[in-house]
Scaffold this motif. Structure first.
Motif, PDB file in Angstrom:
ATOM      1  N   SER A  88      10.028  -5.993  -5.112  1.00 24.73           N
ATOM      2  CA  SER A  88       8.961  -5.981  -6.039  1.00 24.73           C
ATOM      3  C   SER A  88       7.567  -6.089  -5.021  1.00 24.73           C
ATOM      4  O   SER A  88       7.614  -6.620  -3.876  1.00 24.73           O
ATOM      5  N   PRO A  89       6.579  -5.301  -5.134  1.00 24.95           N
ATOM      6  CA  PRO A  89       5.192  -5.312  -4.056  1.00 24.95           C
ATOM      7  C   PRO A  89       5.025  -6.668  -4.118  1.00 24.95           C
ATOM      8  O   PRO A  89       4.920  -7.655  -4.889  1.00 24.95           O
ATOM      9  N   LYS A  90       4.125  -6.902  -2.764  1.00 25.55           N
ATOM     10  CA  LYS A  90       3.541  -8.260  -2.477  1.00 25.55           C
ATOM     11  C   LYS A  90       2.254  -8.571  -3.753  1.00 25.55           C
ATOM     12  O   LYS A  90       1.687  -7.475  -3.894  1.00 25.55           O
ATOM     13  N   GLN A  91       2.236  -9.750  -4.028  1.00 20.25           N
ATOM     14  CA  GLN A  91       0.798  -9.826  -4.571  1.00 20.25           C
ATOM     15  C   GLN A  91       0.136 -10.975  -4.309  1.00 20.25           C
ATOM     16  O   GLN A  91       0.753 -12.086  -3.446  1.00 20.25           O
ATOM     17  N   GLY A  92      -0.932 -11.017  -4.550  1.00 22.43           N
ATOM     18  CA  GLY A  92      -1.794 -12.189  -3.954  1.00 22.43           C
ATOM     19  C   GLY A  92      -2.958 -11.911  -3.045  1.00 22.43           C
ATOM     20  O   GLY A  92      -3.111 -10.720  -2.548  1.00 22.43           O
ATOM     21  N   PHE A 146      -4.966  -9.011   1.979  1.00 19.22           N
ATOM     22  CA  PHE A 146      -5.708  -9.125   3.105  1.00 19.22           C
ATOM     23  C   PHE A 146      -5.197  -8.777   4.340  1.00 19.22           C
ATOM     24  O   PHE A 146      -5.618  -8.074   5.195  1.00 19.22           O
ATOM     25  N   HIS A 147      -3.706  -9.277   4.586  1.00 18.66           N
ATOM     26  CA  HIS A 147      -2.800  -8.673   5.435  1.00 18.66           C
ATOM     27  C   HIS A 147      -2.902  -7.334   5.665  1.00 18.66           C
ATOM     28  O   HIS A 147      -2.706  -6.653   6.724  1.00 18.66           O
ATOM     29  N   ASP A 148      -2.476  -6.855   4.533  1.00 22.32           N
ATOM     30  CA  ASP A 148      -2.212  -5.041   4.663  1.00 22.32           C
ATOM     31  C   ASP A 148      -3.594  -4.484   5.079  1.00 22.32           C
ATOM     32  O   ASP A 148      -3.595  -3.623   5.566  1.00 22.32           O
ATOM     33  N   TRP A 149      -4.792  -4.916   4.421  1.00 28.94           N
ATOM     34  CA  TRP A 149      -6.095  -4.322   4.760  1.00 28.94           C
ATOM     35  C   TRP A 149      -6.478  -4.513   6.141  1.00 28.94           C
ATOM     36  O   TRP A 149      -6.947  -3.404   6.913  1.00 28.94           O
ATOM     37  N   ARG A 150      -6.279  -5.599   6.694  1.00 29.86           N
ATOM     38  CA  ARG A 150      -6.299  -5.934   8.219  1.00 29.86           C
ATOM     39  C   ARG A 150      -5.411  -5.181   9.065  1.00 29.86           C
ATOM     40  O   ARG A 150      -5.772  -4.968  10.333  1.00 29.86           O
TER      41      ARG A 150
END
Length: 169
Positions: free
Chosen positions: A4-8, A13-17
């Protein structure tokens, strides 16, 4: 639910960063902000002095702007990093020795990090994760080697029994 994809908020923020030179942009922004905060002259004095005094506020403002633009528009990071390093080095002359060296160093290091960032790099893997992956690979290779050895042993025992039966006939 491992697929399942990460949620939260934190994973988002980690993906954006990870998709931008985050630390470089942050350091460049902090360097410009530090220089702006160390400025002591009022706006009346700055306007009276002229262009030299205005540059003391203009260059750190450009540093902050380049750092923020890098964070929110990483496609133009090379241009922003070059403008950021020029503004950082220019602050040496115009803004209290680059904010007492601190803002100058933050801006220069941040600009270099922005310039060196590559978007197509694979994510870094920690040492612990590399060791775990290596252990799993050796365990899998040992299992496959053990299974092939038992199959060979069973095959050779069967062949020996078949020749013994042929000799008795």
């Amino acid at each position: 639910m491992s697929g399942s994809p990460k949620q939260g908020v934190r994973p988002a923020f980690h993906d954006w960063r990870a998709a931008r030179p985050f630390w470089g942009g942050l350091l460049l922004t902090l360097g410009g902000a530090e220089i702006l905060l160390t400025e002591k002259a009022s706006l009346k004095v700055i306007m009276h002095i002229g262009m030299q005094g205005l540059a003391g506020y203009l260059l750190p403002g450009v540093m902050v702007l380049c750092g923020l633009l890098t964070l929110f528009s990483p496609g133009q990071r090379l241009f922003y990093s070059i403008i950021g390093i020029c503004a950082s080095l220019g602050s040496w002359v115009t803004s209290n020795l680059g904010g007492f060296f601190i803002g100058l160093l933050l801006g220069a290091v941040g600009s270099c990090m922005i310039f060196g960032w590559l978007p197509d790099q694979e994510p870094r893997v920690s040492r612990r994760q590399r060791k775990k992956a290596a252990r799993m690979e050796t365990a899998e290779s040992a299992e496959t080697a053990g299974a092939s050895e038992t199959a060979e042993a069973a095959g050779s025992d069967g062949a020996a029994a078949g020749t013994a039966e042929a000799v008795q006939l």
